[in-house]
Scaffold this motif. Structure first.
Motif, PDB file in Angstrom:
ATOM      1  N   ASN A   1       0.772  -1.454   0.111  1.00 20.45           N
ATOM      2  CA  ASN A   1       0.176  -0.272  -0.199  1.00 20.45           C
ATOM      3  C   ASN A   1       0.642   0.902   0.637  1.00 20.45           C
ATOM      4  N   GLU A   2       1.861   1.626   0.870  1.00 23.15           N
ATOM      5  CA  GLU A   2       2.771   3.032   0.556  1.00 23.15           C
ATOM      6  C   GLU A   2       3.277   2.620  -0.535  1.00 23.15           C
TER       7      GLU A   2
ATOM      8  N   ARG B   1       2.318   1.736  -3.424  1.00 28.29           N
ATOM      9  CA  ARG B   1       0.831   2.694  -4.119  1.00 28.29           C
ATOM     10  C   ARG B   1       0.678   4.394  -4.684  1.00 28.29           C
ATOM     11  N   ALA B   2       0.580   4.090  -2.857  1.00 28.81           N
ATOM     12  CA  ALA B   2       0.567   5.282  -2.627  1.00 28.81           C
ATOM     13  C   ALA B   2       1.423   6.531  -3.002  1.00 28.81           C
TER      14      ALA B   2
ATOM     15  N   VAL C   1      -4.975   3.270  -3.386  1.00 32.12           N
ATOM     16  CA  VAL C   1      -4.960   2.029  -2.192  1.00 32.12           C
ATOM     17  C   VAL C   1      -6.090   0.746  -2.238  1.00 32.12           C
TER      18      VAL C   1
END
Length: 126
Positions: A63-64, A66-67, A73
Protein backbone atom coordinates in the motif's frame (compact mmCIF):
# COMPACT_ATOMS: atom_id res chain seq x y z
CA UNK A 1 -10.81 -26.48 9.88
CA UNK A 2 -7.15 -26.25 10.80
CA UNK A 3 -6.23 -25.13 14.29
CA UNK A 4 -4.39 -22.08 12.94
CA UNK A 5 -7.66 -20.91 11.37
CA UNK A 6 -9.56 -21.40 14.60
CA UNK A 7 -7.08 -19.55 16.79
CA UNK A 8 -4.98 -16.56 15.82
CA UNK A 9 -3.56 -15.80 19.24
CA UNK A 10 -2.49 -17.25 22.55
CA UNK A 11 -5.39 -15.71 24.48
CA UNK A 12 -8.02 -17.75 22.64
CA UNK A 13 -5.91 -20.88 22.88
CA UNK A 14 -5.38 -20.48 26.62
CA UNK A 15 -9.13 -20.18 27.18
CA UNK A 16 -9.71 -23.46 25.32
CA UNK A 17 -6.86 -25.18 27.17
CA UNK A 18 -8.27 -23.89 30.46
CA UNK A 19 -11.62 -25.44 29.59
CA UNK A 20 -9.89 -28.82 29.05
CA UNK A 21 -11.48 -29.35 25.63
CA UNK A 22 -10.44 -31.46 22.68
CA UNK A 23 -10.28 -29.65 19.35
CA UNK A 24 -11.20 -31.56 16.20
CA UNK A 25 -9.45 -30.27 13.08
CA UNK A 26 -9.25 -31.44 9.47
CA UNK A 27 -5.90 -33.02 10.18
CA UNK A 28 -6.73 -34.76 13.47
CA UNK A 29 -8.07 -34.35 16.97
CA UNK A 30 -5.91 -32.34 19.31
CA UNK A 31 -6.33 -33.22 22.95
CA UNK A 32 -5.28 -30.10 24.82
CA UNK A 33 -5.16 -31.71 28.26
CA UNK A 34 -1.74 -33.45 28.08
CA UNK A 35 1.40 -31.35 27.94
CA UNK A 36 2.37 -32.37 24.41
CA UNK A 37 -1.05 -31.44 22.98
CA UNK A 38 -0.93 -28.01 24.60
CA UNK A 39 2.61 -27.48 23.36
CA UNK A 40 1.64 -28.46 19.81
CA UNK A 41 -1.35 -26.10 19.90
CA UNK A 42 0.81 -23.24 21.23
CA UNK A 43 3.34 -23.85 18.46
CA UNK A 44 0.66 -23.87 15.75
CA UNK A 45 -0.92 -20.74 17.15
CA UNK A 46 2.46 -18.98 17.29
CA UNK A 47 3.11 -19.90 13.66
CA UNK A 48 -0.32 -18.59 12.66
CA UNK A 49 0.36 -15.31 14.48
CA UNK A 50 3.74 -15.03 12.75
CA UNK A 51 2.16 -15.55 9.33
CA UNK A 52 -0.59 -13.02 10.06
CA UNK A 53 2.05 -10.44 10.99
CA UNK A 54 4.07 -11.20 7.85
CA UNK A 55 0.97 -10.77 5.68
CA UNK A 56 0.17 -7.45 7.38
CA UNK A 57 3.73 -6.21 6.75
CA UNK A 58 3.60 -7.23 3.07
CA UNK A 59 0.24 -5.49 2.61
CA UNK A 60 1.46 -2.35 4.35
CA UNK A 61 4.57 -2.19 2.14
CA UNK A 62 2.45 -2.76 -0.96
CA UNK A 63 0.00 0.00 0.00
CA UNK A 64 2.85 2.41 0.79
CA UNK A 65 4.45 1.63 -2.57
CA UNK A 66 1.16 2.20 -4.40
CA UNK A 67 0.56 5.50 -2.61
CA UNK A 68 4.14 6.67 -3.36
CA UNK A 69 3.47 6.07 -7.07
CA UNK A 70 0.17 7.95 -6.87
CA UNK A 71 -1.93 4.82 -7.31
CA UNK A 72 -5.09 4.25 -5.31
CA UNK A 73 -4.85 2.09 -2.22
CA UNK A 74 -7.38 -0.74 -2.31
CA UNK A 75 -10.19 -1.01 0.18
CA UNK A 76 -12.91 1.18 1.54
CA UNK A 77 -12.50 4.94 1.60
CA UNK A 78 -10.72 5.91 4.79
CA UNK A 79 -12.11 8.77 6.86
CA UNK A 80 -10.13 11.87 5.93
CA UNK A 81 -9.46 10.79 2.34
CA UNK A 82 -11.28 10.78 -0.98
CA UNK A 83 -11.95 7.50 -2.77
CA UNK A 84 -8.59 5.87 -3.52
CA UNK A 85 -7.24 6.90 -0.11
CA UNK A 86 -4.54 9.26 -1.37
CA UNK A 87 -6.15 12.68 -1.75
CA UNK A 88 -7.27 14.27 1.51
CA UNK A 89 -10.89 15.24 2.08
CA UNK A 90 -10.24 18.60 3.80
CA UNK A 91 -13.27 18.71 6.09
CA UNK A 92 -12.46 15.25 7.47
CA UNK A 93 -8.67 15.51 7.44
CA UNK A 94 -8.84 18.51 9.76
CA UNK A 95 -10.84 16.47 12.23
CA UNK A 96 -8.24 13.70 12.19
CA UNK A 97 -5.47 16.26 12.81
CA UNK A 98 -7.43 17.73 15.74
CA UNK A 99 -7.91 14.24 17.23
CA UNK A 100 -4.18 13.61 16.83
CA UNK A 101 -3.37 16.87 18.64
CA UNK A 102 -5.80 15.92 21.41
CA UNK A 103 -4.14 12.51 21.80
CA UNK A 104 -0.70 14.11 22.04
CA UNK A 105 -2.09 16.55 24.61
CA UNK A 106 -3.12 13.63 26.81
CA UNK A 107 -6.80 13.18 25.95
CA UNK A 108 -8.00 9.57 25.81
CA UNK A 109 -9.34 7.92 22.67
CA UNK A 110 -12.54 7.32 24.60
CA UNK A 111 -13.00 11.04 25.36
CA UNK A 112 -12.39 11.96 21.72
CA UNK A 113 -14.89 9.33 20.55
CA UNK A 114 -17.43 10.55 23.10
CA UNK A 115 -17.07 14.10 21.79
CA UNK A 116 -17.40 12.95 18.19
CA UNK A 117 -20.56 11.00 19.05
CA UNK A 118 -22.10 13.98 20.87
CA UNK A 119 -21.43 16.39 18.02
CA UNK A 120 -21.30 14.36 14.79
CA UNK A 121 -21.98 17.33 12.51
CA UNK A 122 -18.92 19.11 13.90
CA UNK A 123 -16.68 16.39 12.42
CA UNK A 124 -18.26 15.43 9.14
CA UNK A 125 -20.91 16.76 6.80
CA UNK A 126 -24.41 15.84 7.95
Amino acid sequence: MNLDRLLRGQVGLLSIIGAGKTVATVEDDLDLTPDHGGFRAELLTSLATFETNRKRERQTRSNESRAARGLPVPGKRRFGFESGNIVERPEEAGVIRAAHRDLLAGHSVRSIAREWNQRPCAYAPC
